[in-house]
Design an enzyme around this catalytic site. Structure first.
Site, PDB file in Angstrom:
ATOM      1  N   ASP A  13      35.934  42.837  43.326  1.00 18.44           N
ATOM      2  CA  ASP A  13      36.614  43.762  44.241  1.00 18.44           C
ATOM      3  C   ASP A  13      36.903  43.125  45.594  1.00 18.44           C
ATOM      4  O   ASP A  13      37.022  43.814  46.610  1.00 18.44           O
ATOM      5  CB  ASP A  13      35.790  45.045  44.448  1.00 18.44           C
ATOM      6  CG  ASP A  13      35.382  45.691  43.143  1.00 18.44           C
ATOM      7  OD1 ASP A  13      36.256  45.849  42.276  1.00 18.44           O
ATOM      8  OD2 ASP A  13      34.192  46.020  42.976  1.00 18.44           O
ATOM      9  N   LYS A  16      41.292  39.909  45.124  1.00 18.23           N
ATOM     10  CA  LYS A  16      41.934  38.741  44.500  1.00 18.23           C
ATOM     11  C   LYS A  16      43.357  39.039  44.059  1.00 18.23           C
ATOM     12  O   LYS A  16      44.225  38.169  44.101  1.00 18.23           O
ATOM     13  CB  LYS A  16      41.106  38.275  43.297  1.00 18.23           C
ATOM     14  CG  LYS A  16      39.710  37.795  43.654  1.00 18.23           C
ATOM     15  CD  LYS A  16      38.939  37.364  42.430  1.00 18.23           C
ATOM     16  CE  LYS A  16      38.614  38.501  41.494  1.00 18.23           C
ATOM     17  NZ  LYS A  16      37.786  39.569  42.103  1.00 18.23           N
ATOM     18  N   GLY A  40      40.067  45.294  37.547  1.00 18.22           N
ATOM     19  CA  GLY A  40      41.335  45.863  37.970  1.00 18.22           C
ATOM     20  C   GLY A  40      41.785  45.238  39.271  1.00 18.22           C
ATOM     21  O   GLY A  40      41.008  45.140  40.217  1.00 18.22           O
ATOM     22  N   HIS A  41      43.032  44.769  39.314  1.00 20.08           N
ATOM     23  CA  HIS A  41      43.585  44.203  40.539  1.00 20.08           C
ATOM     24  C   HIS A  41      44.607  45.176  41.108  1.00 20.08           C
ATOM     25  O   HIS A  41      45.610  45.495  40.463  1.00 20.08           O
ATOM     26  CB  HIS A  41      44.227  42.835  40.250  1.00 20.08           C
ATOM     27  CG  HIS A  41      43.222  41.771  39.988  1.00 20.08           C
ATOM     28  ND1 HIS A  41      43.549  40.533  39.492  1.00 20.08           N
ATOM     29  CD2 HIS A  41      41.875  41.747  40.147  1.00 20.08           C
ATOM     30  CE1 HIS A  41      42.453  39.787  39.358  1.00 20.08           C
ATOM     31  NE2 HIS A  41      41.437  40.520  39.755  1.00 20.08           N
ATOM     32  N   GLN A 225      36.534  39.744  38.394  1.00 21.68           N
ATOM     33  CA  GLN A 225      35.181  39.991  38.892  1.00 21.68           C
ATOM     34  C   GLN A 225      34.816  38.976  39.998  1.00 21.68           C
ATOM     35  O   GLN A 225      35.688  38.516  40.708  1.00 21.68           O
ATOM     36  CB  GLN A 225      34.156  39.972  37.747  1.00 21.68           C
ATOM     37  CG  GLN A 225      34.239  41.166  36.830  1.00 21.68           C
ATOM     38  CD  GLN A 225      34.992  40.888  35.541  1.00 21.68           C
ATOM     39  OE1 GLN A 225      35.184  39.758  35.133  1.00 21.68           O
ATOM     40  NE2 GLN A 225      35.417  41.931  34.876  1.00 21.68           N
TER      41      GLN A 225
END
Length: 429
Positions: A13, A16, A40-41, A225
Site C-alpha cells: 500500500d 506503487k 490492488g493498485h 505488496q
C-alpha cells in the site's frame, strides 16, 4: 537505457501503482512479476479513480505493452472482469497489448474455498488473508499440483487435473475444515468458457521480454505488496505467499538478473498495515486517526481500514539491504501537512538494547519499542509543488533525513494522487 524494478519497502500500500503509472510514460514494457489479485493498485488519472489487481498499471498508456509473468497467480475470472472494465472505459486491452505467461498458475475455486474455510477455523488466530485463494494456489504450485495457464490450451489435461484436485480438496474441505464440497464439472465448464477468451493473450513472457530488451526497450518490473510481506523476509507468519523482493523480478518473469539496472523502493511518508501482524510505530491516538482520514487509508482490494503509524526507517533500511535499492520514491508526503511535529523511527529498544534491524521472531518484535527522532512539521499546502525547491524547509528536511538514514537518494516525491502531483529529482529511466 534502464530497466527498473519497483518494490514496496513497507507492508504494501505504498503507492506503487501511481509510481509505475508515472514512470510508464518513458517506458516501453511493464511486467508484473509476483502476487495475485490480493494486491490492488489505485490510480488517479484525469480526475477518475481506477483500481487494478492483476493487469500492470502501464495499461493506461495505449502505446505500451503489459505482461503478467510466471511468478503471478491468476484468477481468470478477475482478469476477465478487469479487461472488461478497462474496455468499458475505452482503454484498449487486446492481445497486442497484454501478454499472459503460459507458465503462470491459475487460482481455482477450491483455492478460495480453502482460504476462507481456514481463516474461519482459526478464529482469533487468523492471519488476515484476503480470502482470494492466493496462498493455497502457491501451495499447489510448490506441490506440483498446480493448473497452469498453458493447460487452458489442452482440455484433456485440464479435465484430468481438475478432477484429481477436486477429489483431494473436497476431502480436505469436508472432513477437516467442515466446509462445503465443490463440483468438478461446473468448475471445468467455467474454466473452458474462460479459456476461449483468454487463449489469444497467452504467450511466453520470457521470450517476449528478451526480444524487447535486445531491441533496447525500457522495461518496468512491477511488484505487488511490500518487502515485509515477503514469504521469506517479511514479518512471518503475517506475510503473503510469494517473494515480493526485487530478486524475484528475474525468476518471476524469466529473464536474467543482469537485465535489472535500477531498483526503486517506494516508501509511504508514514507507515500503514492492513490486517494482523506486528507494527511497532502504530498510532492508536488522534494522530493516527488524522493520518488515516487524510490519507484515505482503506485497502484497495478488501476495503479494510489500514492501521497507521509513524515512518519506520528500520524496516525501510532492511528493505534497502534485501532489495539492493538504488533510490527511493516517497509517496503521500502531502498527508502529513498540518501536523506540528513528525516522528521518524530510527531504531528499536528490545530488553534495554538498541537494535537497528527487524527481529526474525514475532515474539521478539512484540517486545520492541520505537526510538524516535523528532522533526518539525509544516502547515502549507504542498500538493501544488512540482520542484523540490517549492516545498517548505521542514518538508525538505524530512526528505533529507530519510536520505541520510537510509543512505540512498530520493528520486521521486509524490505530493498528491494524480500523475501531475509528482516531483522528480533524478531521472532513473
Amino acid at each position: 537505457m534502464a530497466n527498473v524494478v519497483i518494490v514496496g519497502t513497507q507492508w504494501g500500500d505504498e503507492g506503487k501503482g501511481k509510481i509505475v503509472d508515472f514512470l510508464t510514460e518513458k517506458a516501453d514494457v511493464v511486467v508484473r512479476f509476483q502476487g495475485g489479485n490480493n494486491a490492488g493498485h489505485t490510480l488517479h488519472v484525469r480526475g477518475k479513480t481506477l483500481i487494478l489487481h492483476l493487469i500492470p498499471s502501464g495499461i493506461l498508456y495505449t502505446d505500451k505493452v503489459c505482461m503478467i509473468g510466471n511468478g503471478v497467480v491468476i484468477d481468470p475470472k478477475v482478469l476477465l472482469e478487469e479487461i472488461d472494465n478497462l474496455k468499458s472505459r475505452y482503454i484498449s486491452v487486446g492481445p497486442d497489448r497484454l501478454i499472459i505467461s503460459e507458465k503462470a498458475n491459475l487460482i481455482m475455486p477450491y483455492h478460495k474455498a480453502i482460504d476462507l474455510a481456514r481463516e474461519a477455523a482459526k478464529g482469533k488466530k487468523k492471519i488476515g488473508t484476503t480470502g482470494r485463494g492466493i496462498g493455497p494456489c502457491y501451495e499447489d504450485k510448490i506441490a506440483r499440483k498446480g493448473i497452469r495457464v498453458i493447460d487452458l490450451k489442452d482440455p484433456s489435461i485440464l479435465i484430468e487435473k481438475i478432477e484429481e484436485n477436486v477429489r483431494e480438496k473436497n476431502f480436505y474441505l469436508t472432513q477437516f475444515l467442515n466446509a462445503e464440497s465443490l463440483d468438478s464439472n461446473s468448475i471445468l465448464k467455467e474454466y473452458l468458457d474462460m479459456a476461449e477468451v483468454l487463449l489469444p493473450y497467452i504467450g511466453d513472457v520470457s521470450v517476449e521480454l528478451d526480444k524487447a530488451i535486445k531491441q533496447g526497450k525500457k522495461v518496468l518490473f512491477e511488484g505487488a505488496q511490500g518487502t515485509h510481506l515477503d514469504i521469506d523476509h517479511g514479518t512471518y507468519p503475517f506475510v503473503t505467499s510469494s517473494n515480493t523482493v526485487a530478486g524475484n523480478a528475474s525468476s518471476g518473469t524469466g529473464i536474467g538478473p543482469q537485465h535489472l539496472h535500477h531498483v526503486l523502493g517506494v516508501v509511504k511518508a508514514y507507515t500503514t498495515r492492513v490486517g494482523f501482524g506486528p507494527f511497532i510505530t502504530e498510532l492508536t491516538d488522534e494522530i493516527g486517526e488524522y493520518i488515516q482520514k487524510r490519507g484515505q487509508e482503506f485497502g484497495a482490494t478488501t476495503g479494510r481500514r489500514r492501521r497507521c503509524g509513524w515512518l519506520d526507517l528500520v524496516i525501510v533500511n532492511d528493505s534497502k539491504r534485501i532489495n539492493g535499492i538504488n533510490s527511493l520514491a516517497i509517496t503521500k508526503l502531502d498527508v502529513l501537512t498540518g501536523l506540528e511535529n513528525l516522528m521518524i523511527c530510527t531504531g528499536y529498544m528490545m530488553d534495554g538494547k538498541l537494535i537497528t534491524t527487524t527481529p526474525a521472531s514475532f515474539k521478539d518484535m512484540a517486545r520492541c519499542k520505537p526510538v524516535y527522532e523528532k522533526l518539525p512539521g509544516w502547515d502549507s499546502d504542498i500538493s501544488g509543488a512540482r520542484k523540490i525547491d517549492h516545498l517548505p524547509d521542514s518538508a525538505k528536511k524530512y526528505i533529507s533525513f530519510i536520505e541520510e538514514i537510509v543512505g540512498v537518494p530520493v528520486s521521486i516525491i509524490s505530493v498528491g494522487p494524480s500523475r501531475e502531483q509528482t516531483i522528480v529529482t533524478q531521472d532513473i529511466l
